[in-house]
Design a protein around this motif. Structure first.
Motif, PDB file in Angstrom:
ATOM      1  N   GLY A  83      38.489  35.079  87.792  1.00  0.00           N
ATOM      2  CA  GLY A  83      37.909  36.394  87.956  1.00  0.00           C
ATOM      3  C   GLY A  83      36.781  36.660  86.985  1.00  0.00           C
ATOM      4  N   PHE A  84      36.489  37.941  86.840  1.00  0.00           N
ATOM      5  CA  PHE A  84      35.379  38.410  86.020  1.00  0.00           C
ATOM      6  C   PHE A  84      35.918  39.407  85.009  1.00  0.00           C
ATOM      7  N   PHE A  85      35.360  39.385  83.826  1.00  0.00           N
ATOM      8  CA  PHE A  85      35.883  40.224  82.755  1.00  0.00           C
ATOM      9  C   PHE A  85      34.826  40.476  81.714  1.00  0.00           C
ATOM     10  N   GLN A  86      35.164  41.341  80.778  1.00  0.00           N
ATOM     11  CA  GLN A  86      34.321  41.607  79.617  1.00  0.00           C
ATOM     12  C   GLN A  86      35.242  41.651  78.408  1.00  0.00           C
ATOM     13  N   PHE A  87      35.291  40.553  77.690  1.00  0.00           N
ATOM     14  CA  PHE A  87      36.150  40.455  76.519  1.00  0.00           C
ATOM     15  C   PHE A  87      35.455  40.916  75.242  1.00  0.00           C
ATOM     16  N   ASN A  88      34.202  41.357  75.355  1.00  0.00           N
ATOM     17  CA  ASN A  88      33.443  41.785  74.166  1.00  0.00           C
ATOM     18  C   ASN A  88      33.516  40.722  73.076  1.00  0.00           C
ATOM     19  N   ARG A  89      33.250  39.508  73.469  1.00  0.00           N
ATOM     20  CA  ARG A  89      33.340  38.366  72.557  1.00  0.00           C
ATOM     21  C   ARG A  89      32.329  38.487  71.418  1.00  0.00           C
ATOM     22  N   ASP A  90      32.794  38.168  70.239  1.00  0.00           N
ATOM     23  CA  ASP A  90      31.940  38.121  69.066  1.00  0.00           C
ATOM     24  C   ASP A  90      31.347  36.714  69.011  1.00  0.00           C
ATOM     25  N   MET A  91      30.243  36.537  69.715  1.00  0.00           N
ATOM     26  CA  MET A  91      29.620  35.218  69.787  1.00  0.00           C
ATOM     27  C   MET A  91      28.112  35.377  69.711  1.00  0.00           C
ATOM     28  N   GLU A  92      27.448  34.284  69.437  1.00  0.00           N
ATOM     29  CA  GLU A  92      25.996  34.289  69.311  1.00  0.00           C
ATOM     30  C   GLU A  92      25.428  33.184  70.185  1.00  0.00           C
ATOM     31  N   PRO A  93      24.598  33.495  71.180  1.00  0.00           N
ATOM     32  CA  PRO A  93      24.110  34.819  71.543  1.00  0.00           C
ATOM     33  C   PRO A  93      25.194  35.625  72.265  1.00  0.00           C
ATOM     34  N   LEU A  94      25.060  36.930  72.228  1.00  0.00           N
ATOM     35  CA  LEU A  94      26.027  37.833  72.828  1.00  0.00           C
ATOM     36  C   LEU A  94      25.923  37.831  74.352  1.00  0.00           C
ATOM     37  N   ILE A  95      27.057  38.058  74.985  1.00  0.00           N
ATOM     38  CA  ILE A  95      27.090  38.259  76.432  1.00  0.00           C
ATOM     39  C   ILE A  95      27.768  39.601  76.728  1.00  0.00           C
ATOM     40  N   LEU A  96      27.711  40.512  75.774  1.00  0.00           N
ATOM     41  CA  LEU A  96      28.349  41.818  75.909  1.00  0.00           C
ATOM     42  C   LEU A  96      27.844  42.553  77.146  1.00  0.00           C
ATOM     43  N   GLY A  97      28.773  43.174  77.849  1.00  0.00           N
ATOM     44  CA  GLY A  97      28.413  43.974  79.010  1.00  0.00           C
ATOM     45  C   GLY A  97      28.141  43.188  80.275  1.00  0.00           C
ATOM     46  N   GLU A  98      28.164  41.870  80.189  1.00  0.00           N
ATOM     47  CA  GLU A  98      27.918  41.045  81.373  1.00  0.00           C
ATOM     48  C   GLU A  98      29.249  40.657  82.016  1.00  0.00           C
ATOM     49  N   PRO A  99      29.267  40.469  83.337  1.00  0.00           N
ATOM     50  CA  PRO A  99      30.497  40.051  84.009  1.00  0.00           C
ATOM     51  C   PRO A  99      30.731  38.552  83.820  1.00  0.00           C
ATOM     52  N   GLU A 100      31.474  38.208  82.778  1.00  0.00           N
ATOM     53  CA  GLU A 100      31.772  36.802  82.467  1.00  0.00           C
ATOM     54  C   GLU A 100      32.808  36.284  83.451  1.00  0.00           C
ATOM     55  N   MET A 101      32.596  35.088  83.960  1.00  0.00           N
ATOM     56  CA  MET A 101      33.572  34.493  84.870  1.00  0.00           C
ATOM     57  C   MET A 101      34.427  33.484  84.123  1.00  0.00           C
ATOM     58  N   GLY A 102      35.686  33.415  84.515  1.00  0.00           N
ATOM     59  CA  GLY A 102      36.595  32.438  83.924  1.00  0.00           C
ATOM     60  C   GLY A 102      37.674  32.042  84.910  1.00  0.00           C
ATOM     61  N   TRP A 103      38.348  30.919  84.605  1.00  0.00           N
ATOM     62  CA  TRP A 103      39.383  30.406  85.491  1.00  0.00           C
ATOM     63  C   TRP A 103      40.331  29.522  84.703  1.00  0.00           C
ATOM     64  N   ILE A 104      41.575  29.540  85.102  1.00  0.00           N
ATOM     65  CA  ILE A 104      42.606  28.628  84.579  1.00  0.00           C
ATOM     66  C   ILE A 104      43.512  28.296  85.757  1.00  0.00           C
ATOM     67  N   PHE A 105      43.734  26.997  85.992  1.00  0.00           N
ATOM     68  CA  PHE A 105      44.569  26.569  87.106  1.00  0.00           C
ATOM     69  C   PHE A 105      45.636  25.600  86.627  1.00  0.00           C
ATOM     70  N   ASP A 106      46.788  25.704  87.260  1.00  0.00           N
ATOM     71  CA  ASP A 106      47.910  24.835  86.943  1.00  0.00           C
ATOM     72  C   ASP A 106      47.535  23.385  87.214  1.00  0.00           C
ATOM     73  N   ARG A 107      48.032  22.504  86.383  1.00  0.00           N
ATOM     74  CA  ARG A 107      47.722  21.080  86.522  1.00  0.00           C
ATOM     75  C   ARG A 107      48.140  20.532  87.888  1.00  0.00           C
ATOM     76  N   SER A 108      49.141  21.132  88.509  1.00  0.00           N
ATOM     77  CA  SER A 108      49.631  20.645  89.805  1.00  0.00           C
ATOM     78  C   SER A 108      48.579  20.732  90.910  1.00  0.00           C
ATOM     79  N   VAL A 109      47.531  21.541  90.713  1.00  0.00           N
ATOM     80  CA  VAL A 109      46.496  21.674  91.748  1.00  0.00           C
ATOM     81  C   VAL A 109      45.145  21.118  91.315  1.00  0.00           C
ATOM     82  N   HIS A 110      45.090  20.527  90.136  1.00  0.00           N
ATOM     83  CA  HIS A 110      43.819  19.940  89.690  1.00  0.00           C
ATOM     84  C   HIS A 110      43.391  18.850  90.672  1.00  0.00           C
ATOM     85  N   GLY A 111      42.093  18.790  90.937  1.00  0.00           N
ATOM     86  CA  GLY A 111      41.536  17.748  91.792  1.00  0.00           C
ATOM     87  C   GLY A 111      41.719  17.979  93.283  1.00  0.00           C
TER      88      GLY A 111
END
Length: 180
Positions: A83-111
Motif C-alpha cells: 500500500g501507500f503511507f506517510q511514515f514521516n521518515r527522518d531521512m535525507e533527502p526527505l519524502i515527507l508528504g509524499e505517498p510512499e509505496m511499500g510491500w511485504i510478502f510471505d516467503r511462501s508466495v515469493h517468485g
C-alpha cells in the motif's frame, strides 16, 4: 477522502482491509527472519506485528491511504500486505508528504508474481484516488528481489538516501498524471 481500505480484486487476489483475525498470518510473515532481513534486519514479534497491523488500518482514516491485507482467492490465506503511507521518515533527502509505496510478502508466495499482481492493483487505485506526481519507495541496498519488483512496477532508481544513519536505495515511480 477514503476512510477505509477499499476492496480490490485481481485474478488471484483480494486486496482488503486488515482484520483482527489476520494477526496470526501477519505475525508469521513479519516473524520470518528471511522476509525481514532487509526490512529492519530482524524478525518482528507478535506484539509489534499487531502494532503494524493497526498502523495499516489507522492510516486510512487519518490520511486516506494505507496498507491492504493481501488474500489469496484460492484458499483465503493472507500472504502479505502492500500500500501507500506517510511514515514521516527522518531521512535525507526527505519524502515527507509524499505517498510512499511499500510491500511485504510471505516467503511462501515469493517468485509467483503475487507481489507484482497486488502492487499493480494498488498502483492502479492510487492513480485514480491519489493522482500524485510521483510515488517514492525505499529499499534496502541488498534487497535485489524487491528492487527488481520496483523496476517491474515502473519505479526508477534515484540517488541513494540516508535513513537511520545508513544508505538506502530510493526508487520513484512517476504518476500517470505527471507523464501526460
Amino acid at each position: 477522502m477514503v476512510r477505509e481500505a477499499p476492496r480490490i480484486e485481481t485474478e488471484r487476489l483480494i486486496l482488503r482491509e486488515f482484520r483482527a483475525g489476520d494477526l496470526d498470518a501477519h505475525a508469521v510473515t513479519l516473524g520470518d527472519e528471511e522476509v525481514m532481513r532487509h526490512i529492519g534486519g530482524k524478525p518482528v514479534n507478535r506484539e509489534d506485528s499487531w502494532r503494524r497491523l493497526l498502523t495499516g488500518v489507522g492510516m486510512w482514516s487519518l490520511i486516506g491511504m494505507g496498507h491492504w491485507a493481501i488474500e489469496l482467492k484460492g484458499d483465503g490465506s493472507m500472504v502479505g500486505h502492500c500500500g501507500f503511507f506517510q511514515f514521516n521518515r527522518d531521512m535525507e533527502p526527505l519524502i515527507l508528504g509524499e505517498p510512499e509505496m511499500g510491500w511485504i510478502f510471505d516467503r511462501s508466495v515469493h517468485g509467483q508474481g503475487i507481489a507484482f499482481e497486488a502492487c499493480s492493483a494498488a498502483i492502479d487505485w492510487a492513480e485514480r484516488e491519489i493522482a500524485a506526481e510521483s510515488y517514492p519507495a525505499i529499499i534496502d541496498l541488498e534487497n535485489v528481489p524487491s528492487m527488481k519488483l520496483a523496476e517491474r512496477l515502473g519505479f526508477v532508481r534515484q540517488a541513494d538516501a540516508i535513513y537511520r544513519d545508513a544508505p538506502i536505495a530510493v526508487f520513484r515511480r512517476p504518476g500517470r498524471m505527471s507523464s501526460s
